[in-house]
Write an enzyme that holds these catalytic residues in place. Structure first.
Site, short mmCIF file in Angstrom:
data_model
loop_
_atom_site.label_atom_id
_atom_site.label_comp_id
_atom_site.label_asym_id
_atom_site.label_seq_id
_atom_site.Cartn_x
_atom_site.Cartn_y
_atom_site.Cartn_z
N CYS A 42 -21.22 -59.76 3.69
CA CYS A 42 -21.84 -58.43 3.92
C CYS A 42 -20.67 -57.51 3.54
O CYS A 42 -19.52 -57.85 3.51
CB CYS A 42 -22.22 -58.29 5.45
SG CYS A 42 -22.75 -56.77 5.93
N ASP A 44 -19.78 -54.78 5.21
CA ASP A 44 -19.13 -54.38 6.34
C ASP A 44 -17.50 -54.62 6.08
O ASP A 44 -16.90 -55.52 5.67
CB ASP A 44 -19.47 -55.32 7.46
CG ASP A 44 -19.01 -54.67 8.85
OD1 ASP A 44 -17.85 -54.31 8.81
OD2 ASP A 44 -19.98 -54.35 9.75
N ARG A 46 -15.17 -54.64 8.04
CA ARG A 46 -14.37 -55.63 8.68
C ARG A 46 -14.58 -57.07 8.18
O ARG A 46 -13.70 -57.87 9.22
CB ARG A 46 -14.92 -55.36 10.23
CG ARG A 46 -14.77 -54.21 10.87
CD ARG A 46 -15.53 -53.88 12.10
NE ARG A 46 -17.18 -53.67 11.59
CZ ARG A 46 -18.01 -53.53 12.60
NH1 ARG A 46 -17.79 -53.32 13.92
NH2 ARG A 46 -19.23 -53.79 12.14
N HIS A 98 -22.40 -62.01 9.68
CA HIS A 98 -21.25 -61.94 10.79
C HIS A 98 -22.18 -61.25 12.04
O HIS A 98 -22.87 -60.38 11.86
CB HIS A 98 -20.26 -60.66 10.40
CG HIS A 98 -20.86 -59.57 10.19
ND1 HIS A 98 -20.73 -58.23 11.05
CD2 HIS A 98 -21.39 -59.11 9.01
CE1 HIS A 98 -21.08 -57.37 10.47
NE2 HIS A 98 -21.80 -57.82 9.01
N CYS A 101 -23.90 -57.23 13.07
CA CYS A 101 -24.10 -56.96 11.72
C CYS A 101 -24.90 -55.74 11.74
O CYS A 101 -26.33 -55.83 12.28
CB CYS A 101 -24.72 -58.01 10.65
SG CYS A 101 -24.97 -57.31 9.12
CO CO Z 1 -22.92 -56.72 8.22
#
Ligand code: CO
Length: 210
Positions: A42, A44, A46, A98, A101
């Site tokens: 992803c 993302d 993090r 994750h 998400c």
């Molecule tokens: Co995500």
């Protein structure tokens, strides 16, 4: 100092540290890329592939998009997959979702997100395939967690539906495909699904003239 100036400063410090430690470091990396893994994760911020797996530059070939999707009309993903499988000869592909998400959560709402709707549609389809199981979960967060796991599983299966993977499985007995989910709260990765080379898939999606 602008926020981005700090990135450039940190970059200088990092490059110096690497060379101090190993004078040949960049020279070696610049001439050879032989990663064993393709990571589909992803976007993302993090969930950075290298940091959470303790790997170094050169070890993982990375593709990231919203909610780590394998969409069969995505030219970007397919180009990465083709290059990783047929040129870099990766032995493992990891689809890593994750918990928490934003893409998965957004797909569970009825909100209109504009152009992102078209991407989220693919996650809504995963929900529909597994509707009975997901709707039976009472807690909202646990429902999203389960959809996250099932989404990773579906994306692993989407990889297996491509001629790129089926050809590599047939002629080279690789790659092994893994579905993992990373926990933002504890930093731990949970393996949830895998497909070894030549796993049988629904015959609807099998090519017999590769
Ligand atoms: Co995500």
């Amino acid at each position: 100092m602008h926020s981005y100036d700090k990135l450039l400063l940190m970059n200088k410090a990092w490059a110096k540290e690497m060379v101090d430690d190993d004078p040949d470091y960049f020279n070696r990396l610049a001439h050879l890329q032989t990663p064993e893994f393709l990571w589909i994760g992803c976007s993302d911020s993090r969930v950075p592939a290298n940091e959470i797996t303790g790997t170094q530059p050169g070890e993982i070939f990375v593709h990231r998009n919203i909610a780590n999707m394998v969409v069969n009309t995505d030219l970007n993903l397919l180009s990465v997959l083709d290059y990783a499988v047929n040129h870099l000869k990766v032995r493992h592909i990891i689809v890593c979702g994750h918990y928490g998400c934003g893409g998965v959560k957004a797909a569970m709402t009825k909100h209109d997100f504009g152009i992102i709707n078209k991407w989220l549609r693919n996650i809504k389809d995963v929900y529909r395939f597994h509707r009975t199981e997901i709707d039976a979960i009472e807690d909202e967060e646990k429902r999203a967690d389960r959809l996250t796991e099932l989404n990773v599983q579906e994306q692993v299966m989407n990889l297996a539906k491509t001629a790129i993977i089926q050809r590599a499985w047939q002629y080279e007995k690789r790659p092994h495909i893994h579905g993992w989910v990373y926990g933002l709260k504890d930093g731990l990765i949970k393996p949830v699904f895998e497909m070894e080379p030549q796993t049988h898939i629904d015959p609807l999606y099998e090519f017999d003239d590769l």
